[in-house]
Design a protein around this motif. Structure first.
Motif, PDB file in Angstrom:
ATOM      1  N   THR A   1       0.874  -1.006  -0.153  1.00 42.47           N
ATOM      2  CA  THR A   1      -0.135   0.096   0.152  1.00 42.47           C
ATOM      3  C   THR A   1       0.803   1.160   0.023  1.00 42.47           C
ATOM      4  O   THR A   1       1.542   1.465   1.003  1.00 42.47           O
ATOM      5  CB  THR A   1      -0.947  -0.019   1.171  1.00 42.47           C
ATOM      6  OG1 THR A   1      -1.689  -1.154   1.299  1.00 42.47           O
ATOM      7  CG2 THR A   1      -1.879   1.083   1.191  1.00 42.47           C
ATOM      8  N   MET A   2       0.782   2.122  -1.095  1.00 47.68           N
ATOM      9  CA  MET A   2       1.662   3.035  -1.003  1.00 47.68           C
ATOM     10  C   MET A   2       0.832   4.167   0.068  1.00 47.68           C
ATOM     11  O   MET A   2      -0.480   4.487  -0.192  1.00 47.68           O
ATOM     12  CB  MET A   2       1.386   3.757  -2.423  1.00 47.68           C
ATOM     13  CG  MET A   2       2.307   2.822  -3.610  1.00 47.68           C
ATOM     14  SD  MET A   2       1.870   3.409  -5.317  1.00 47.68           S
ATOM     15  CE  MET A   2       0.467   2.823  -5.703  1.00 47.68           C
ATOM     16  N   ASN A   3       1.683   4.786   0.874  1.00 48.47           N
ATOM     17  CA  ASN A   3       1.006   5.429   1.949  1.00 48.47           C
ATOM     18  C   ASN A   3       1.403   7.120   1.988  1.00 48.47           C
ATOM     19  O   ASN A   3       1.970   7.574   3.127  1.00 48.47           O
ATOM     20  CB  ASN A   3       1.256   4.681   3.193  1.00 48.47           C
ATOM     21  CG  ASN A   3       0.588   5.271   4.535  1.00 48.47           C
ATOM     22  OD1 ASN A   3      -0.523   5.628   4.308  1.00 48.47           O
ATOM     23  ND2 ASN A   3       1.273   5.139   5.474  1.00 48.47           N
TER      24      ASN A   3
ATOM     25  N   PRO B   1      -0.897   9.713   1.085  1.00 43.46           N
ATOM     26  CA  PRO B   1      -2.347  10.367   0.660  1.00 43.46           C
ATOM     27  C   PRO B   1      -2.481  11.794   0.409  1.00 43.46           C
ATOM     28  O   PRO B   1      -2.814  12.251  -0.426  1.00 43.46           O
ATOM     29  CB  PRO B   1      -3.369   9.765   1.706  1.00 43.46           C
ATOM     30  CG  PRO B   1      -2.598   9.443   2.905  1.00 43.46           C
ATOM     31  CD  PRO B   1      -1.180   8.890   2.231  1.00 43.46           C
TER      32      PRO B   1
ATOM     33  N   ARG C   1      -1.250  12.331  -2.963  1.00 48.99           N
ATOM     34  CA  ARG C   1      -1.813  11.491  -3.956  1.00 48.99           C
ATOM     35  C   ARG C   1      -0.910  10.266  -4.170  1.00 48.99           C
ATOM     36  O   ARG C   1      -0.693   9.750  -5.290  1.00 48.99           O
ATOM     37  CB  ARG C   1      -2.248  12.346  -5.316  1.00 48.99           C
ATOM     38  CG  ARG C   1      -3.332  13.573  -4.847  1.00 48.99           C
ATOM     39  CD  ARG C   1      -3.548  14.162  -6.212  1.00 48.99           C
ATOM     40  NE  ARG C   1      -4.382  13.467  -6.978  1.00 48.99           N
ATOM     41  CZ  ARG C   1      -5.682  13.072  -7.002  1.00 48.99           C
ATOM     42  NH1 ARG C   1      -6.411  13.294  -6.032  1.00 48.99           N
ATOM     43  NH2 ARG C   1      -6.162  12.292  -7.966  1.00 48.99           N
ATOM     44  N   ASN C   2      -0.164   9.750  -3.104  1.00 51.55           N
ATOM     45  CA  ASN C   2       0.578   8.513  -3.322  1.00 51.55           C
ATOM     46  C   ASN C   2       1.709   8.714  -4.265  1.00 51.55           C
ATOM     47  O   ASN C   2       2.213   7.568  -4.790  1.00 51.55           O
ATOM     48  CB  ASN C   2      -0.251   7.182  -3.399  1.00 51.55           C
ATOM     49  CG  ASN C   2      -1.098   7.121  -2.260  1.00 51.55           C
ATOM     50  OD1 ASN C   2      -0.798   7.290  -1.272  1.00 51.55           O
ATOM     51  ND2 ASN C   2      -2.327   6.850  -2.680  1.00 51.55           N
TER      52      ASN C   2
ATOM     53  N   THR D   1      -1.830  -1.332  -4.040  1.00 52.33           N
ATOM     54  CA  THR D   1      -2.908  -0.152  -3.763  1.00 52.33           C
ATOM     55  C   THR D   1      -2.344   1.064  -3.219  1.00 52.33           C
ATOM     56  O   THR D   1      -1.189   1.280  -2.793  1.00 52.33           O
ATOM     57  CB  THR D   1      -3.810  -0.724  -2.936  1.00 52.33           C
ATOM     58  OG1 THR D   1      -5.070  -0.082  -3.000  1.00 52.33           O
ATOM     59  CG2 THR D   1      -3.590  -0.938  -1.657  1.00 52.33           C
ATOM     60  N   GLY D   2      -3.115   2.122  -3.118  1.00 51.11           N
ATOM     61  CA  GLY D   2      -2.824   3.444  -2.481  1.00 51.11           C
ATOM     62  C   GLY D   2      -3.842   3.738  -1.574  1.00 51.11           C
ATOM     63  O   GLY D   2      -4.780   3.403  -1.548  1.00 51.11           O
ATOM     64  N   SER D   3      -3.495   4.393  -0.404  1.00 49.47           N
ATOM     65  CA  SER D   3      -4.221   4.870   0.760  1.00 49.47           C
ATOM     66  C   SER D   3      -4.876   6.190   0.357  1.00 49.47           C
ATOM     67  O   SER D   3      -4.405   7.003  -0.646  1.00 49.47           O
ATOM     68  CB  SER D   3      -3.319   5.171   1.894  1.00 49.47           C
ATOM     69  OG  SER D   3      -2.488   5.973   1.941  1.00 49.47           O
TER      70      SER D   3
ATOM     71  N   PHE E   1      -4.719   6.362  -6.553  1.00 50.19           N
ATOM     72  CA  PHE E   1      -4.022   5.217  -6.344  1.00 50.19           C
ATOM     73  C   PHE E   1      -2.405   5.765  -6.680  1.00 50.19           C
ATOM     74  O   PHE E   1      -1.824   5.378  -5.561  1.00 50.19           O
ATOM     75  CB  PHE E   1      -4.191   4.507  -7.797  1.00 50.19           C
ATOM     76  CG  PHE E   1      -3.161   3.450  -8.185  1.00 50.19           C
ATOM     77  CD1 PHE E   1      -3.022   2.055  -7.248  1.00 50.19           C
ATOM     78  CD2 PHE E   1      -2.277   3.554  -9.091  1.00 50.19           C
ATOM     79  CE1 PHE E   1      -2.365   1.244  -7.451  1.00 50.19           C
ATOM     80  CE2 PHE E   1      -1.295   2.297  -9.326  1.00 50.19           C
ATOM     81  CZ  PHE E   1      -1.273   1.276  -8.564  1.00 50.19           C
ATOM     82  N   CYS E   2      -2.048   6.724  -7.334  1.00 51.23           N
ATOM     83  CA  CYS E   2      -0.833   6.877  -7.399  1.00 51.23           C
ATOM     84  C   CYS E   2      -0.445   7.972  -8.427  1.00 51.23           C
ATOM     85  O   CYS E   2      -1.032   7.961  -9.588  1.00 51.23           O
ATOM     86  CB  CYS E   2       0.333   5.805  -7.909  1.00 51.23           C
ATOM     87  SG  CYS E   2       1.890   6.276  -7.798  1.00 51.23           S
TER      88      CYS E   2
END
Length: 75
Positions: A21-23, A25, A28-29, A58-60, A64-65
């Motif tokens: 999980t890209m964290n 936020p 926007r990751n 996934t992204g928080s 997404f990224c």
């Protein structure tokens, strides 16, 4: 929970599924250098780990990224 070495990337493995999980936020990751380094290490390890059968990226937050973190590139 897996120690990624950075709060920018969270990792968890359960029942054959590795979730990354890209964290970031607030950005926007966007991919930070530490996130890329940790992701590269974990993906390389997963490639040779027979317990990993699937990888979920996934992204928080609400994105997404956004791509690379261009603000850090300018520095």
């Amino acid at each position: 929970s897996i120690d990624t070495g950075t709060p920018d990337l969270l990792a968890n493995q359960s029942k054959g599924v590795l979730t990354l999980t890209m964290n970031r936020p607030q950005a926007r990751n966007a991919l930070s250098r530490s996130m890329i380094t940790a992701m590269q290490r974990l993906l390389t390890e997963a490639e040779f780990d027979p317990a990993v059968r699937c990888i979920v990226l996934t992204g928080s937050g609400n994105a997404f990224c956004a791509g690379s973190d261009v603000k850090s590139m300018a520095a």
